[in-house]
Design a protein around this motif. Structure first.
Motif, mmCIF file in Angstrom:
data_model
loop_
_atom_site.group_PDB
_atom_site.id
_atom_site.type_symbol
_atom_site.label_atom_id
_atom_site.label_comp_id
_atom_site.label_asym_id
_atom_site.label_seq_id
_atom_site.Cartn_x
_atom_site.Cartn_y
_atom_site.Cartn_z
ATOM 1 N N SER A 382 -6.101 -27.125 -20.177
ATOM 2 C CA SER A 382 -5.265 -26.825 -19.231
ATOM 3 C C SER A 382 -6.190 -28.000 -18.326
ATOM 4 C CB SER A 382 -5.261 -25.560 -18.415
ATOM 5 O OG SER A 382 -5.537 -24.468 -18.853
ATOM 6 N N MET A 383 -6.965 -28.433 -18.539
ATOM 7 C CA MET A 383 -6.936 -30.494 -17.848
ATOM 8 C C MET A 383 -6.792 -31.278 -18.636
ATOM 9 S SD MET A 383 -11.759 -29.173 -18.463
ATOM 10 C CE MET A 383 -11.935 -28.892 -18.204
ATOM 11 N N VAL A 402 -7.178 -25.703 -12.852
ATOM 12 C CA VAL A 402 -7.623 -25.205 -14.648
ATOM 13 C C VAL A 402 -7.825 -24.049 -14.746
ATOM 14 C CG1 VAL A 402 -9.271 -25.331 -16.528
ATOM 15 C CG2 VAL A 402 -8.423 -27.432 -15.049
ATOM 16 N N SER A 406 -5.097 -21.224 -17.582
ATOM 17 C CA SER A 406 -6.277 -20.894 -18.811
ATOM 18 C C SER A 406 -5.954 -19.099 -19.004
ATOM 19 C CB SER A 406 -7.489 -21.331 -19.346
ATOM 20 O OG SER A 406 -8.037 -21.298 -18.031
#
Length: 532
Positions: A382-383, A402, A406
């Motif tokens: 998610s980064m 993030v 996630s």
């Protein structure tokens, strides 16, 4: 499957430890407890009797009575006798001098023969062979279709001229498959035959007819390791009616008592050649009696762990990862790659169970959840690429994004970042202990800047891999400029180059859950919470 047996034997050996001398009474009591443990594990009575008699005889011999540590010698004797009843040594397939080699699979219905045919086909393909699977089970509904699906997943061709479901002659199919294999240059033919719910005359006659038609080089009896004492009777019936050259144990990942596995080789005189431990096509390998005995006695199975790591980690990738660790350039992107590679090796609990001494931590291993790894992977994915390269730019708003992406909390994101920082610190310390640049005395780049620039060393200043290779050669005489991490080199702890320290990860040094923290676990002292 062998947890109960392992626990009982561990209690027996614990009572022996610390004794400087074993009396006859001690040996008799130990033999009695071993007998009870084996019987509770469903081992056949004749096997138990011969096993206990051999242990008692050797325990009273000079190898134990004159040793400095009799208890350890008794454990050694039990280990060697376990290896003996499991077959004595690893047995491999015999290949025909003139291809194709014919392998016939026989066994009862429901033992996993069709799935095993796909696993064996894939294993043979990985060994450099060109296998052909033959659908000769024409009785069981959809057996032909199942083999075609399994063969497609395994990347192996399937010969299925008949639709099955009671239609077709399996003997003719097997005979025609040999001619097809010769025409199309297949060097191994694996024939999947029909099974029954029990041993009967029709099953034996059909299997014998197929055997006579194709003259197989190997007949593998597929045995469900979960069926208990009936496994011995079934194996004996097949040995008399059809004959077989080796045994394949399936469903070894079950939780039933595994005495059948300990009995069949001794009773039939045929070796266990392969073991199937799950539903996936790669949950299949050669059976090693000495490794199985080691796991039963709680001594781990490091060789199998290393082999699985070698399959999951490419040599070049491992060398590059080791160089990054040495140069303190390990990023979240690299950490993600290692997590995915570890995930490919199988359930984390099973991997940790192969480490020596983990037999004492069965309860903790049972609580290990692979979903913790999946959460770590989701957080890193998610980064953005920039955030993975430099986690320091992750401020409150980025962390919140993030966490939303996630499906976790900001606290869990913070915990992962804290664990990653600890892991990088640990890697720098490990590199410093090996004399690698960038971590000597904890000075990092400062020490590298103070190093004298002589000759070609000056050209390596901006090349971390070259710096790591130069320092590693002092530790590893086998290293060369082309291969700075030559075979034989190992990171602290004896693990192969590039392979993560699984025990350290599970302690929380890498973002996993379990004792010590990780997603879902307690936050470490001084960790950042909330959106800070």
């Amino acid at each position: 499957m062998f947890d109960t047996l392992s626990s009982r034997l561990d209690k027996v050996f614990t009572s022996l430890r610390g004794r400087g001398r074993l009396t006859d009474a001690d040996i008799d009591a130990t033999a009695r407890e071993i007998r009870i443990a084996l019987l509770e594990a469903d081992v056949a009575l004749p096997v138990v009797r011969s096993f206990v008699a051999a242990v008692k005889e050797r325990a009273r011999g000079s190898e134990v009575s004159t040793s400095l540590n009799p208890a350890q010698q008794v454990i050694k004797v039990v280990n060697e006798e376990l290896v003996a009843i499991l077959g004595g040594g690893t047995t491999t397939l015999r290949f025909a001098k003139t291809p194709p080699t014919v392998i016939l699979l026989a066994g009862l219905q429901g033992t996993g023969k069709t799935t095993l045919a796909g696993k064996l086909g894939r294993w043979l393909r990985d060994q450099g062979h060109s296998p052909l699977l033959v659908a000769a089970d024409l009785q069981r509904p959809n057996a032909v279709n199942q083999l075609q699906v399994v063969g497609s997943r395994a990347g192996v061709e399937v010969y299925a001229p008949e639709p099955g479901n009671g239609v077709g002659d399996p003997v003719r199919v097997a005979r025609d498959a040999l001619a097809h294999a010769r025409r199309h240059v297949f060097d191994v033919v694996v024939v999947d035959t029909a099974g029954r719910l029990g041993v009967d005359e029709e099953l034996m006659r059909q299997a014998a007819d197929i055997r006579d038609a194709v003259s197989p080089d190997e007949i593998l009896f597929v045995l469900d390791a979960m069926i208990g004492q009936d496994a011995v009777a079934t194996a004996s019936a097949f040995a008399d009616g059809v004959g077989f050259t080796g045994v394949v144990l399936t469903k070894l990942d079950g939780d039933a008592r595994g005495g059948a596995a300990l009995s069949v080789a001794q009773v039939t005189g045929r070796p266990i050649m392969f073991a199937s431990t799950g539903e996936a096509l790669d949950d299949f390998d050669v059976f090693h009696p000495e490794r199985m005995a080691s796991r039963i006695l709680g001594m781990g199975d490091v060789l199998t762990l290393i082999e699985q790591a070698e399959k999951a980690f490419e040599v070049e990738q491992a060398e590059a990862m080791a160089a990054k660790m040495a140069a303190s350039e390990f990023t979240l992107e690299d950490f993600l790659d290692q997590m995915l590679a570890v995930r490919k090796m199988g359930p984390i609990g099973n991997l940790l169970g192969m480490l020596p001494g983990m037999g004492q931590m069965k309860e903790q291993l049972a609580q290990v959840d692979d979903r913790d790894v999946d959460r770590v992977v989701a957080i890193i994915r998610s980064m953005t690429p920039a955030e993975r390269q430099d986690p320091r730019i992750l401020q409150a708003s980025r962390k919140a994004r993030v966490a939303r992406g996630s499906g976790v909390t900001v606290t869990e994101v913070n915990q992962l970042l804290d664990r990653f920082a600890e892991a990088r610190k640990m890697m720098r310390q490990m590199a410093g202990g090996m004399g690698l640049p960038g971590a000597l005395g904890g000075r990092g780049k400062a020490s590298a800047r103070k190093a004298p620039k002589k000759g070609k060393g000056a050209n390596r200043k901006g090349n971390p891999a070259a710096r790591a290779a130069e320092a590693t050669r002092a530790q590893n005489p086998k290293a060369t400029p082309a291969d700075p991490f030559a075979p034989g080199a190992a990171l602290p702890g004896g693990l192969p180059d590039g392979m993560p320290d699984l025990a350290a990860l599970m302690r929380g040094q890498g973002g996993l859950g379990g004792p010590g923290g990780g997603p879902g676990g307690p936050a470490p002292r001084g960790s950042r919470r909330g959106g800070r």
